[in-house]
Motif scaffolding. Structure first.
Motif, short mmCIF file in Angstrom:
data_model
loop_
_atom_site.label_atom_id
_atom_site.label_comp_id
_atom_site.label_asym_id
_atom_site.label_seq_id
_atom_site.Cartn_x
_atom_site.Cartn_y
_atom_site.Cartn_z
N LEU A 28 -40.76 -13.70 114.80
CA LEU A 28 -41.33 -13.40 116.12
C LEU A 28 -42.08 -14.61 116.68
CD1 LEU A 28 -42.69 -9.77 115.56
CD2 LEU A 28 -40.83 -10.46 117.08
N MET A 29 -42.85 -15.27 115.82
CA MET A 29 -43.59 -16.45 116.28
C MET A 29 -42.62 -17.56 116.71
SD MET A 29 -46.71 -15.55 116.13
CE MET A 29 -46.13 -13.87 116.48
N ALA A 48 -45.90 -24.46 113.79
CA ALA A 48 -46.82 -24.72 112.67
C ALA A 48 -48.23 -24.27 113.01
CB ALA A 48 -46.80 -26.21 112.34
N ILE A 49 -48.62 -24.47 114.27
CA ILE A 49 -49.98 -24.09 114.67
C ILE A 49 -50.16 -22.58 114.67
CG2 ILE A 49 -51.61 -24.08 116.61
CD1 ILE A 49 -50.51 -26.86 117.35
N ALA A 54 -51.02 -16.68 112.50
CA ALA A 54 -50.30 -15.41 112.42
C ALA A 54 -50.12 -14.93 110.98
CB ALA A 54 -48.93 -15.54 113.10
N LEU A 55 -49.77 -15.83 110.07
CA LEU A 55 -49.52 -15.40 108.69
C LEU A 55 -50.80 -14.92 107.99
CD1 LEU A 55 -46.78 -17.74 107.21
CD2 LEU A 55 -46.59 -15.44 108.16
N PRO A 56 -51.94 -15.63 108.09
CA PRO A 56 -53.16 -15.06 107.50
C PRO A 56 -53.53 -13.71 108.10
CG PRO A 56 -53.47 -17.38 107.97
CD PRO A 56 -52.17 -16.99 108.59
N ALA A 57 -53.29 -13.55 109.41
CA ALA A 57 -53.58 -12.27 110.05
C ALA A 57 -52.68 -11.16 109.50
CB ALA A 57 -53.42 -12.39 111.57
N ALA A 58 -51.38 -11.48 109.34
CA ALA A 58 -50.44 -10.49 108.81
C ALA A 58 -50.78 -10.13 107.38
CB ALA A 58 -49.01 -11.04 108.90
N LEU A 59 -51.12 -11.12 106.56
CA LEU A 59 -51.49 -10.85 105.17
C LEU A 59 -52.77 -10.05 105.08
CD1 LEU A 59 -50.59 -14.31 103.58
CD2 LEU A 59 -49.36 -12.15 103.32
#
Length: 327
Positions: A28-29, A48-49, A54-59
């Protein structure tokens, strides 16, 4: 009438769920970044930014959903959806805050981040609901079909005929045979939930083989090699017995000399390896439809997701089913 047990929707602790979530969010990103960039280098830089947020938020969403899965299970379906989306909004705000904190953005899109987080979380909840429903019988008809597949009529008739033949000559043996048959029926009829221990499955398979041992006598040669450290591993109920039955049906039954059936378990690191092996002196015989094996594979995957593996091999007159599950 007893109420059905609530479906555990927020079971977000599985490795497969985490991997699919990470890949979906990253996809999605990546697609979103395409709308605001004109070349590949700029796209990679922007991806990358936003991935760093997004990934820390999803985790974080997955960790919280996993930790709160039992309290969330007690909510209504609407409450579960609302809770998931609220957690998603908070995760979106957390991701936006990370970008502000490291200085990548000045005018933070707080509202857009919260809404995006809620919508992505809604998609995750939908996927988790679908996964939970796949682990629950859809209707009474589905449960009846499953039950019928567990008990083959001619196996029942053969067992009863064996018991009748033993009643006068060996009444104690006939009684044990009927007790084993009763236990098989009890296990088939009672709802045992999503999982049972490997120890319970082994005990049931032993009862089945004792019944078939009366029928086939010396033609059925059984070997057990059980690692005691594997006995508490979790399996879907009635998973091992159909595989053992398959070994008897295709290995022992077609051969006048019988066959060897071996059941072994072994712990390898964080995994449990289960093998059901049978010789086939009479050859492979008539190929079945593979419905039983496919059913076993599907149920194993629904319980353990990507942490489970299932493979069948036929080499030099030996057929083997190999399963691997988490310890």
């Amino acid at each position: 009438m007893p109420q059905p047990e609530p479906v555990l929707v927020f079971d977000a602790c599985h490795v497969g769920v985490i991997l699919r979530t990470v890949l979906s969010v990253e996809l999605l990103m990546g697609v979103g970044a395409m709308f605001v960039t004109n070349d590949v280098i700029a796209w990679f830089s922007l991806l990358a930014i936003i991935t760093g947020a997004a990934l820390p938020a999803a985790l974080l969403w997955l960790v919280v959903a996993c930790a709160l899965k039992k309290p969330l299970q007690k909510l209504t379906r609407l409450g579960q959806w609302a809770s998931g989306m609220v957690l998603g909004s908070l995760a979106g705000l957390y991701g936006c805050a990370l970008l502000v904190w490291v200085g990548f953005i000045n005018n933070a899109p707080w509202i857009a981040s919260a809404v995006s987080g809620a919508l992505i979380a809604a998609g995750l909840v939908a996927a988790l609901i679908w996964r939970a429903q796949q682990r629950t019988p859809a209707s009474a008809a589905a449960r009846l079909t499953e039950l019928q597949s567990r008990i083959r009529p001619h196996f029942l008739f053969n067992t009863l005929n064996s018991a009748i033949a033993l009643v006068r000559a060996e009444p104690a043996k006939a009684e044990m045979l009927l007790e084993d048959l009763s236990e098989l029926f009890r296990s088939a009829l009672v709802d045992q939930g999503d999982a049972v221990t490997l120890s319970q499955e082994i005990e049931l398979a032993k009862r089945y083989l004792e019944i078939e041992g009366v029928r086939f006598g010396e033609r059925l040669r059984v070997e057990w090699a059980i690692d005691s450290s594997t006995l508490l591993a979790k399996l879907p109920p009635l998973l091992l017995q159909p595989l053992v039955e398959n070994a008897v049906k295709h290995g022992v039954e077609p051969s006048t000399s019988g066959a060897d059936v071996k059941i072994s378990t072994q712990k390898r690191g964080s995994a449990i390896v289960i093998k059901i092996t049978n010789t086939a002196p009479g050859g492979q015989g008539h190929a079945g439809h593979g419905v039983a094996l496919q059913n076993v594979q599907d149920r194993l995957r629904l319980l353990h997701d990507v942490q489970a593996s299932f493979r069948c091999t036929w080499v030099n007159g030996i057929y083997q089913v190999r399963m691997e599950i988490p310890a």
